[in-house]
Enzyme design. Sequence first.
Site, PDB file in Angstrom:
ATOM      1  CE  LYS A 165      -4.010  -1.790   2.196  1.00  0.00           C
ATOM      2  NZ  LYS A 165      -4.791  -1.738   3.474  1.00  0.00           N
ATOM      3  CE  LYS A 214      -5.850  -8.217  -0.810  1.00  0.00           C
ATOM      4  NZ  LYS A 214      -5.782  -8.286   0.427  1.00  0.00           N
ATOM      5  CE  LYS A 254     -11.199  -2.642   1.569  1.00  0.00           C
ATOM      6  NZ  LYS A 254     -11.471  -3.370   2.478  1.00  0.00           N
TER       7      LYS A 254
HETATM    8  P1  TYM Z   1     -10.515  -6.609   5.102  1.00  0.00           P
HETATM    9  O1  TYM Z   1     -11.392  -5.553   5.678  1.00  0.00           O
HETATM   10  O2  TYM Z   1      -9.461  -6.156   4.049  1.00  0.00           O
HETATM   11  O3  TYM Z   1     -11.101  -8.053   4.760  1.00  0.00           O
HETATM   12  C1  TYM Z   1     -11.983  -8.579   5.707  1.00  0.00           C
HETATM   13  C2  TYM Z   1     -11.845 -10.150   5.755  1.00  0.00           C
HETATM   14  O4  TYM Z   1     -12.167 -10.734   4.517  1.00  0.00           O
HETATM   15  C3  TYM Z   1     -11.188 -11.477   3.856  1.00  0.00           C
HETATM   16  N1  TYM Z   1     -10.588 -11.423   2.530  1.00  0.00           N
HETATM   17  C4  TYM Z   1     -10.662 -12.115   1.828  1.00  0.00           C
HETATM   18  N2  TYM Z   1     -10.757 -13.460   1.688  1.00  0.00           N
HETATM   19  C5  TYM Z   1     -10.804 -14.473   0.579  1.00  0.00           C
HETATM   20  N3  TYM Z   1     -10.408 -13.793  -0.557  1.00  0.00           N
HETATM   21  C6  TYM Z   1     -10.432 -12.533  -0.756  1.00  0.00           C
HETATM   22  N4  TYM Z   1     -10.252 -11.904  -1.857  1.00  0.00           N
HETATM   23  C7  TYM Z   1     -10.539 -11.574   0.379  1.00  0.00           C
HETATM   24  N5  TYM Z   1     -10.202 -10.380   0.641  1.00  0.00           N
HETATM   25  C8  TYM Z   1     -10.424 -10.113   1.973  1.00  0.00           C
HETATM   26  C9  TYM Z   1      -9.845 -10.877   4.701  1.00  0.00           C
HETATM   27  O5  TYM Z   1      -8.672 -11.840   5.032  1.00  0.00           O
HETATM   28  C10 TYM Z   1     -10.343 -10.606   6.009  1.00  0.00           C
HETATM   29  O6  TYM Z   1     -10.670 -11.789   7.094  1.00  0.00           O
HETATM   30  N6  TYM Z   1      -6.887  -6.228   8.765  1.00  0.00           N
HETATM   31  C11 TYM Z   1      -8.128  -6.594   8.409  1.00  0.00           C
HETATM   32  C12 TYM Z   1      -9.428  -6.242   9.352  1.00  0.00           C
HETATM   33  C13 TYM Z   1      -9.009  -6.534  10.814  1.00  0.00           C
HETATM   34  C14 TYM Z   1      -9.128  -7.475  11.534  1.00  0.00           C
HETATM   35  C15 TYM Z   1      -8.790  -7.158  12.897  1.00  0.00           C
HETATM   36  C16 TYM Z   1      -9.316  -8.901  11.202  1.00  0.00           C
HETATM   37  C17 TYM Z   1      -8.828  -5.202  11.715  1.00  0.00           C
HETATM   38  N7  TYM Z   1      -8.610  -6.024  12.944  1.00  0.00           N
HETATM   39  C18 TYM Z   1      -8.651  -8.143  13.646  1.00  0.00           C
HETATM   40  C19 TYM Z   1      -9.218  -9.812  12.047  1.00  0.00           C
HETATM   41  C20 TYM Z   1      -9.033  -9.544  13.502  1.00  0.00           C
HETATM   42  C21 TYM Z   1      -8.733  -6.222   7.090  1.00  0.00           C
HETATM   43  O7  TYM Z   1      -8.195  -5.326   6.299  1.00  0.00           O
HETATM   44  O8  TYM Z   1      -9.491  -7.032   6.352  1.00  0.00           O
END
Ligand code: TYM
Length: 331
Positions: free
Chosen positions: A112, A195, A198
């Site tokens: 990023k 992957k 967004k």
């Molecule tokens: P975020 O908001 O990007 O994504 C949320 C969840 O969706 C999963 N994910 C995917 N799984 C499969 N294929 C994909 N293409 C795909 N894109 C996203 C992510 O792995 C995630 O589980 N840093 C985290 C948010 C967060 C978090 C936490 C997660 C903040 N605090 C504490 C767990 C525990 C994030 O940006 O996810």
Amino acid sequence: KPNLLSGMQPSAGSLHLGNYLGALVNWTKMQDDYNAFYCVVDLHAITVPQDPKELRQNTRITAAQYLAAGIDENKSALFVQSHVPAHAQLAWVLMTLTGFGEAGRMTQFKDKSQKAGADSTSVGLFTYPVLQAADILLYQPKAVPVGEDQRQHIELTRDLATRFNSRFGETFVIPEGVILKETAKIYDLQNPEAKMSKSGDPKGLVNIMDESAVIVKKIKSAVTDTDAAIRFDREAKPGVSNLLGIHSAISGQSIDALVAHFDGKGYGDLKGEVAEVVLAEIEPIRDRANELLADPAELDRLLAKGAAKANEQAEKTLATVYERVGFIPAA
Ligand code: TYM
């Protein structure tokens, strides 16, 4: 019951199929066996610029999607991260235990910040994974269900917990990432080596809140290949494999059964059926989410209930941490 925590960012206006199949489906399944905490991580969202009005709306949209997908507010605590001040407070303590180099090695930060350039990269984006560690460790969870892309952040969380425990005495449970093998990564329909995200190609991204006709169009325009055979081969046939994977994740049919089913059929048939399966799954969730959004006061009431539950657990852990590091009581 053991505790569980997970979270998602509210920044997109809608969760996408990767969020749903990679994480949210598993959240709903796990809530019976765990004392679960599910968080909308608005503090994380502002590590990149957000329009305040949109952030407010996106936070409610994300919460509505959790509920619509089957998170039960009576079983699990559903809450917004900024409603629980201990997240930011514990993050500060953990930052003092995180190496500068260690944080710099996080691949999501590297990707990023490289894209944005140093002057447009906030310090908040750099410390993002430490805040995520705080999110997790406050709830003493055994399990953290996430997609594959979060593996490195969970590792950092485990390292920080272990470091704190060895320096200040047993305080944190060491959490395990729960990553579903089959749906750990859903790929971009236009660029099936990356992957679904967004920040990828909007045409390759299926949003839960998309209109049905839009979803059908995106799936029908998915990139495949010139060889017409429907087989599962991530290297040679990433587009077709992604479509088979999405079908399998939703329909519950094995990849082998699907390959046999599509024997002699063409990519048009595959896409048509994937579109049907996806719509059947997503439409009721989208419609329910829209119903919930029609009554934001009720939604906010549910979130306040979740925050009360979350605060109770989080404040307990934070008090122990403050005491262990040597802060005197405020009383
Ligand atoms: P975020 O908001 O990007 O994504 C949320 C969840 O969706 C999963 N994910 C995917 N799984 C499969 N294929 C994909 N293409 C795909 N894109 C996203 C992510 O792995 C995630 O589980 N840093 C985290 C948010 C967060 C978090 C936490 C997660 C903040 N605090 C504490 C767990 C525990 C994030 O940006 O996810």
